[in-house]
Scaffold this motif. Structure first.
Motif, PDB file in Angstrom:
ATOM      1  N   PRO A   7     -12.248  -4.613  -4.892  1.00  0.00           N
ATOM      2  CA  PRO A   7     -12.189  -6.048  -4.602  1.00  0.00           C
ATOM      3  C   PRO A   7     -12.811  -6.924  -5.674  1.00  0.00           C
ATOM      4  O   PRO A   7     -12.465  -8.105  -5.771  1.00  0.00           O
ATOM      5  N   ASN A   8     -13.739  -6.384  -6.462  1.00  0.00           N
ATOM      6  CA  ASN A   8     -14.389  -7.218  -7.475  1.00  0.00           C
ATOM      7  C   ASN A   8     -13.718  -7.125  -8.839  1.00  0.00           C
ATOM      8  O   ASN A   8     -14.250  -7.641  -9.824  1.00  0.00           O
ATOM      9  N   CYS A   9     -12.558  -6.481  -8.935  1.00  0.00           N
ATOM     10  CA  CYS A   9     -11.817  -6.442 -10.190  1.00  0.00           C
ATOM     11  C   CYS A   9     -11.437  -7.866 -10.581  1.00  0.00           C
ATOM     12  O   CYS A   9     -10.873  -8.619  -9.773  1.00  0.00           O
ATOM     13  N   ASP A  10     -11.725  -8.274 -11.812  1.00  0.00           N
ATOM     14  CA  ASP A  10     -11.531  -9.674 -12.198  1.00  0.00           C
ATOM     15  C   ASP A  10     -10.158  -9.958 -12.790  1.00  0.00           C
ATOM     16  O   ASP A  10      -9.901 -11.066 -13.262  1.00  0.00           O
ATOM     17  N   LEU A  11      -9.250  -8.986 -12.747  1.00  0.00           N
ATOM     18  CA  LEU A  11      -7.884  -9.184 -13.216  1.00  0.00           C
ATOM     19  C   LEU A  11      -6.963  -9.049 -12.002  1.00  0.00           C
ATOM     20  O   LEU A  11      -6.868  -7.976 -11.395  1.00  0.00           O
ATOM     21  N   VAL A  12      -6.308 -10.168 -11.642  1.00  0.00           N
ATOM     22  CA  VAL A  12      -5.567 -10.226 -10.378  1.00  0.00           C
ATOM     23  C   VAL A  12      -4.130 -10.667 -10.634  1.00  0.00           C
ATOM     24  O   VAL A  12      -3.888 -11.643 -11.362  1.00  0.00           O
ATOM     25  N   LEU A  13      -3.193  -9.958 -10.033  1.00  0.00           N
ATOM     26  CA  LEU A  13      -1.784 -10.325 -10.084  1.00  0.00           C
ATOM     27  C   LEU A  13      -1.343 -10.861  -8.722  1.00  0.00           C
ATOM     28  O   LEU A  13      -1.429 -10.152  -7.715  1.00  0.00           O
ATOM     29  N   TYR A  14      -0.890 -12.111  -8.691  1.00  0.00           N
ATOM     30  CA  TYR A  14      -0.247 -12.674  -7.508  1.00  0.00           C
ATOM     31  C   TYR A  14       1.257 -12.455  -7.684  1.00  0.00           C
ATOM     32  O   TYR A  14       1.839 -12.882  -8.696  1.00  0.00           O
ATOM     33  N   THR A  15       1.877 -11.824  -6.700  1.00  0.00           N
ATOM     34  CA  THR A  15       3.248 -11.382  -6.927  1.00  0.00           C
ATOM     35  C   THR A  15       4.011 -11.196  -5.633  1.00  0.00           C
ATOM     36  O   THR A  15       3.479 -11.367  -4.528  1.00  0.00           O
ATOM     37  N   HIS A  16       5.267 -10.863  -5.789  1.00  0.00           N
ATOM     38  CA  HIS A  16       6.141 -10.390  -4.713  1.00  0.00           C
ATOM     39  C   HIS A  16       7.083  -9.395  -5.393  1.00  0.00           C
ATOM     40  O   HIS A  16       7.523  -9.633  -6.527  1.00  0.00           O
ATOM     41  N   PRO A  17       7.419  -8.289  -4.732  1.00  0.00           N
ATOM     42  CA  PRO A  17       8.214  -7.260  -5.407  1.00  0.00           C
ATOM     43  C   PRO A  17       9.635  -7.685  -5.753  1.00  0.00           C
ATOM     44  O   PRO A  17      10.272  -7.063  -6.607  1.00  0.00           O
ATOM     45  N   TRP A  18      10.152  -8.744  -5.109  1.00  0.00           N
ATOM     46  CA  TRP A  18      11.513  -9.205  -5.392  1.00  0.00           C
ATOM     47  C   TRP A  18      11.460 -10.495  -6.209  1.00  0.00           C
ATOM     48  O   TRP A  18      12.089 -11.491  -5.873  1.00  0.00           O
ATOM     49  N   SER A  19      10.707 -10.472  -7.265  1.00  0.00           N
ATOM     50  CA  SER A  19      10.497 -11.680  -8.058  1.00  0.00           C
ATOM     51  C   SER A  19      10.253 -11.316  -9.515  1.00  0.00           C
ATOM     52  O   SER A  19      10.197 -10.147  -9.890  1.00  0.00           O
ATOM     53  N   ARG A  20      10.046 -12.357 -10.324  1.00  0.00           N
ATOM     54  CA  ARG A  20       9.671 -12.148 -11.720  1.00  0.00           C
ATOM     55  C   ARG A  20       8.291 -11.509 -11.845  1.00  0.00           C
ATOM     56  O   ARG A  20       7.870 -11.154 -12.942  1.00  0.00           O
ATOM     57  N   GLY A  21       7.617 -11.371 -10.726  1.00  0.00           N
ATOM     58  CA  GLY A  21       6.353 -10.641 -10.749  1.00  0.00           C
ATOM     59  C   GLY A  21       6.511  -9.231 -11.282  1.00  0.00           C
ATOM     60  O   GLY A  21       5.544  -8.633 -11.782  1.00  0.00           O
ATOM     61  N   GLN A  22       7.714  -8.687 -11.212  1.00  0.00           N
ATOM     62  CA  GLN A  22       7.959  -7.369 -11.779  1.00  0.00           C
ATOM     63  C   GLN A  22       7.679  -7.345 -13.283  1.00  0.00           C
ATOM     64  O   GLN A  22       7.225  -6.333 -13.825  1.00  0.00           O
ATOM     65  N   ILE A  23       7.969  -8.450 -13.954  1.00  0.00           N
ATOM     66  CA  ILE A  23       7.719  -8.519 -15.394  1.00  0.00           C
ATOM     67  C   ILE A  23       6.219  -8.467 -15.671  1.00  0.00           C
ATOM     68  O   ILE A  23       5.750  -7.722 -16.538  1.00  0.00           O
ATOM     69  N   ALA A  24       5.464  -9.268 -14.933  1.00  0.00           N
ATOM     70  CA  ALA A  24       4.014  -9.290 -15.125  1.00  0.00           C
ATOM     71  C   ALA A  24       3.392  -7.941 -14.793  1.00  0.00           C
ATOM     72  O   ALA A  24       2.463  -7.484 -15.471  1.00  0.00           O
ATOM     73  N   ARG A  25       3.880  -7.287 -13.743  1.00  0.00           N
ATOM     74  CA  ARG A  25       3.327  -5.974 -13.400  1.00  0.00           C
ATOM     75  C   ARG A  25       3.587  -4.957 -14.517  1.00  0.00           C
ATOM     76  O   ARG A  25       2.706  -4.186 -14.870  1.00  0.00           O
TER      77      ARG A  25
END
Length: 216
Positions: A7-25
């Motif tokens: 929970p204290n990891c300071d690198l966070v991805l806000y995403t949804h699997p059916w989105s451009r979030g796939q690129i960031a992941r």
């Protein structure tokens, strides 16, 4: 695998699997840095006040790194390449001309031309000087011509520019919004063999299956 439940990891991805979030992941997996995810829904949590305070557009992906907030996929790719230089995802600063060129080509002419074509927006010849990308065919010819001459777009090795351009080509060819060409398919084949790509796809596939409506 870089993704963590800490929970204290300071690198966070806000995403949804059916989105451009796939690129960031995919980009996060390439860095090798531990990150945690927060999955949002399109009509609810993506438009909630606490998320809009982070990204007023109410879209994903967003990456938060400590106090730094980064939106827009090209910016996320460029930021993460600089934030984690040991991953070798960006050329040296003095050698970034092609790297910057293709990152922003994909963020501008490539995406705009594909979206307009998909939505049925007709660009008349007399309008091409006003439209940044000119026309769809010119965009595709330009990209294919370069890929016919080089293995990687941003320099002699794979970089964040390849990831971002490649993600759009892979997605577009899969769903028919980009016409398949041998140059695009060869490029995509190189990219989709990368361990980080496979890891990212596996995470989003599993997440998508979990979120899919259950059949009754």
């Amino acid at each position: 695998m870089p993704m963590t439940d800490t929970p204290n990891c300071d690198l966070v991805l806000y995403t949804h699997p059916w989105s451009r979030g796939q690129i960031a992941r995919w980009m996060l997996e390439e860095t090798g840095a531990p990150y945690r995810q927060i999955v949002l829904d399109f009509g609810t949590t993506m438009k909630a006040p606490d998320y809009l305070a982070i990204n007023p557009m109410g879209k994903v992906p967003t990456v938060v790194h400590g106090q730094q907030v980064v939106t827009e996929c090209a910016a996320i790719c460029a930021y993460l390449a600089d934030a984690f230089p040991a991953a070798g995802l960006a050329p040296a600063p003095a050698q970034r001309a092609a790297y910057y060129r293709w990152l922003f080509f994909a963020a501008g002419p490539l995406e705009a031309s594909v979206v307009d074509r998909t939505l049925g927006v007709k660009i008349e010849e007399k309008q091409e000087r006003m439209v940044g990308y000119g026309n769809y065919d010119k965009v595709m010819d330009t990209l294919a011509g370069t890929l016919a001459r080089t293995t990687w777009l941003g320099g002699p090795t794979f970089s964040a520019a390849d990831l971002y351009v490649g993600a759009q080509l892979i997605w577009g060819m899969q769903f028919g919004t980009i016409v398949k060409r041998a140059e695009f398919e060869d490029y995509a084949a190189r990219l989709t063999q990368r361990p980080a790509y496979l890891a990212a796809k596996a995470i989003d596939a599993a997440l998508g299956e979990r979120l899919a409506p259950k059949k009754t």
